[in-house]
Design a protein around this motif. Sequence first.
Motif, PDB file in Angstrom:
ATOM      1  N   LYS A  93      43.950  43.452  51.321  1.00  0.00           N
ATOM      2  CA  LYS A  93      44.608  42.151  51.298  1.00  0.00           C
ATOM      3  C   LYS A  93      43.553  41.042  51.197  1.00  0.00           C
ATOM      4  CE  LYS A  93      48.212  39.644  53.749  1.00  0.00           C
ATOM      5  NZ  LYS A  93      48.921  39.299  52.567  1.00  0.00           N
ATOM      6  N   LEU A  94      43.756  40.144  50.253  1.00  0.00           N
ATOM      7  CA  LEU A  94      42.798  39.056  50.035  1.00  0.00           C
ATOM      8  C   LEU A  94      43.368  37.681  50.362  1.00  0.00           C
ATOM      9  CD1 LEU A  94      41.190  40.254  46.677  1.00  0.00           C
ATOM     10  CD2 LEU A  94      40.244  40.435  48.980  1.00  0.00           C
ATOM     11  N   THR A  95      44.677  37.601  50.519  1.00  0.00           N
ATOM     12  CA  THR A  95      45.278  36.310  50.834  1.00  0.00           C
ATOM     13  C   THR A  95      45.583  36.243  52.326  1.00  0.00           C
ATOM     14  OG1 THR A  95      47.448  37.196  50.248  1.00  0.00           O
ATOM     15  CG2 THR A  95      46.294  35.942  48.565  1.00  0.00           C
ATOM     16  N   PRO A  96      45.341  35.086  52.935  1.00  0.00           N
ATOM     17  CA  PRO A  96      45.598  34.960  54.367  1.00  0.00           C
ATOM     18  C   PRO A  96      47.092  35.075  54.671  1.00  0.00           C
ATOM     19  CG  PRO A  96      44.717  32.905  53.456  1.00  0.00           C
ATOM     20  CD  PRO A  96      44.819  33.880  52.340  1.00  0.00           C
ATOM     21  N   PRO A  97      47.415  35.641  55.835  1.00  0.00           N
ATOM     22  CA  PRO A  97      48.829  35.786  56.195  1.00  0.00           C
ATOM     23  C   PRO A  97      49.452  34.441  56.563  1.00  0.00           C
ATOM     24  CG  PRO A  97      47.425  36.532  57.992  1.00  0.00           C
ATOM     25  CD  PRO A  97      46.523  36.189  56.847  1.00  0.00           C
ATOM     26  N   PRO A 105      39.124  39.581  56.103  1.00  0.00           N
ATOM     27  CA  PRO A 105      37.786  40.180  56.117  1.00  0.00           C
ATOM     28  C   PRO A 105      37.291  40.601  54.730  1.00  0.00           C
ATOM     29  CG  PRO A 105      39.043  40.988  57.976  1.00  0.00           C
ATOM     30  CD  PRO A 105      39.990  40.183  57.126  1.00  0.00           C
ATOM     31  N   HIS A 106      38.170  41.133  53.904  1.00  0.00           N
ATOM     32  CA  HIS A 106      37.739  41.570  52.567  1.00  0.00           C
ATOM     33  C   HIS A 106      37.575  40.400  51.604  1.00  0.00           C
ATOM     34  CE1 HIS A 106      39.079  45.340  54.409  1.00  0.00           C
ATOM     35  NE2 HIS A 106      38.057  45.826  53.716  1.00  0.00           N
ATOM     36  N   ALA A 107      38.316  39.332  51.817  1.00  0.00           N
ATOM     37  CA  ALA A 107      38.098  38.122  51.013  1.00  0.00           C
ATOM     38  C   ALA A 107      36.739  37.515  51.350  1.00  0.00           C
ATOM     39  CB  ALA A 107      39.213  37.111  51.257  1.00  0.00           C
ATOM     40  N   LYS A 108      36.320  37.619  52.610  1.00  0.00           N
ATOM     41  CA  LYS A 108      34.993  37.122  53.004  1.00  0.00           C
ATOM     42  C   LYS A 108      33.905  37.927  52.304  1.00  0.00           C
ATOM     43  CE  LYS A 108      36.333  35.415  57.541  1.00  0.00           C
ATOM     44  NZ  LYS A 108      36.254  35.622  58.993  1.00  0.00           N
ATOM     45  N   ARG A 140      44.806  38.095  42.018  1.00  0.00           N
ATOM     46  CA  ARG A 140      45.102  38.552  43.372  1.00  0.00           C
ATOM     47  C   ARG A 140      45.615  37.478  44.314  1.00  0.00           C
ATOM     48  NH1 ARG A 140      43.679  43.496  45.233  1.00  0.00           N
ATOM     49  NH2 ARG A 140      45.023  42.766  46.912  1.00  0.00           N
ATOM     50  N   GLY A 141      45.734  36.239  43.866  1.00  0.00           N
ATOM     51  CA  GLY A 141      46.403  35.216  44.654  1.00  0.00           C
ATOM     52  C   GLY A 141      45.545  34.447  45.643  1.00  0.00           C
ATOM     53  N   ASN A 142      44.282  34.781  45.788  1.00  0.00           N
ATOM     54  CA  ASN A 142      43.417  34.003  46.672  1.00  0.00           C
ATOM     55  C   ASN A 142      42.876  32.835  45.856  1.00  0.00           C
ATOM     56  OD1 ASN A 142      40.861  33.073  47.901  1.00  0.00           O
ATOM     57  ND2 ASN A 142      41.299  34.665  49.411  1.00  0.00           N
ATOM     58  N   LYS A 143      43.354  31.631  46.169  1.00  0.00           N
ATOM     59  CA  LYS A 143      43.045  30.463  45.344  1.00  0.00           C
ATOM     60  C   LYS A 143      41.556  30.152  45.291  1.00  0.00           C
ATOM     61  CE  LYS A 143      47.523  28.401  45.911  1.00  0.00           C
ATOM     62  NZ  LYS A 143      48.325  27.342  46.497  1.00  0.00           N
ATOM     63  N   GLU A 144      40.883  30.244  46.420  1.00  0.00           N
ATOM     64  CA  GLU A 144      39.452  29.921  46.447  1.00  0.00           C
ATOM     65  C   GLU A 144      38.651  30.919  45.614  1.00  0.00           C
ATOM     66  OE1 GLU A 144      36.288  27.578  47.102  1.00  0.00           O
ATOM     67  OE2 GLU A 144      38.337  27.121  47.695  1.00  0.00           O
ATOM     68  N   LEU A 145      38.957  32.206  45.775  1.00  0.00           N
ATOM     69  CA  LEU A 145      38.271  33.218  44.969  1.00  0.00           C
ATOM     70  C   LEU A 145      38.561  33.021  43.486  1.00  0.00           C
ATOM     71  CD1 LEU A 145      38.674  36.537  47.014  1.00  0.00           C
ATOM     72  CD2 LEU A 145      36.536  35.416  46.404  1.00  0.00           C
ATOM     73  N   SER A 146      39.814  32.737  43.163  1.00  0.00           N
ATOM     74  CA  SER A 146      40.198  32.528  41.760  1.00  0.00           C
ATOM     75  C   SER A 146      39.470  31.335  41.159  1.00  0.00           C
ATOM     76  CB  SER A 146      41.707  32.317  41.634  1.00  0.00           C
ATOM     77  OG  SER A 146      42.389  33.491  41.968  1.00  0.00           O
ATOM     78  N   ARG A 147      39.367  30.276  41.933  1.00  0.00           N
ATOM     79  CA  ARG A 147      38.688  29.071  41.452  1.00  0.00           C
ATOM     80  C   ARG A 147      37.209  29.378  41.186  1.00  0.00           C
ATOM     81  NH1 ARG A 147      41.585  25.487  43.673  1.00  0.00           N
ATOM     82  NH2 ARG A 147      41.073  26.038  45.801  1.00  0.00           N
TER      83      ARG A 147
END
Length: 191
Positions: A93-97, A105-108, A140-147
Amino acid sequence: MHQLFSLVLGQRDLSRAGDLFSLEDVDIEDCLSQALDQIKAISCSADYLTSDNDQAVVEICITRITTAIRETGSIEKHSAALVALWESCLEHKLTPPGESTEDTPHAKIASDITSCILQNYSCPSVMTLAVPVAVRFLQRGNKELSRNMSSYLSLAAMAKADLLSDHAEAVTLSVLGEMFCRAVVLQSFSR
């Protein structure tokens, strides 16, 4: 693997993790891929999400490894292990709940690795491995990572456009999706 990396990662010894920064970059450069493989095993373990200690050890080790890679200019040597760890984050999971803004943790991990890999956008061997994975992060929906991915991918496109040609549709859909989301948000504020 260097003895201190073996100790810190093998025993997940947070109390000794900071000591990794006392080592010279050239003294640990040969073992960085091995350390990345061990970090991948730790971060993919069943209890990683609930272990603050393991997460802290991994974050410190990744910071030390990416620093050593930059300082020794050894990205090509370690790119396969670095990209493998980065790609393993896509399995989690990469997006915060809910309303949380804190990264998972994996998005970090993915965020910490992204710049180390993609700052080498002019290195074809690294980008050949990295671009297919970076494109998957866009979806994957994580805006910061996508940006961040979008910014680096645009640099990669300028340096070597053919690396992105196979992924043009996915990149275009991601950009259009981001533009649509921004339009919807702006429209809701203007009412």
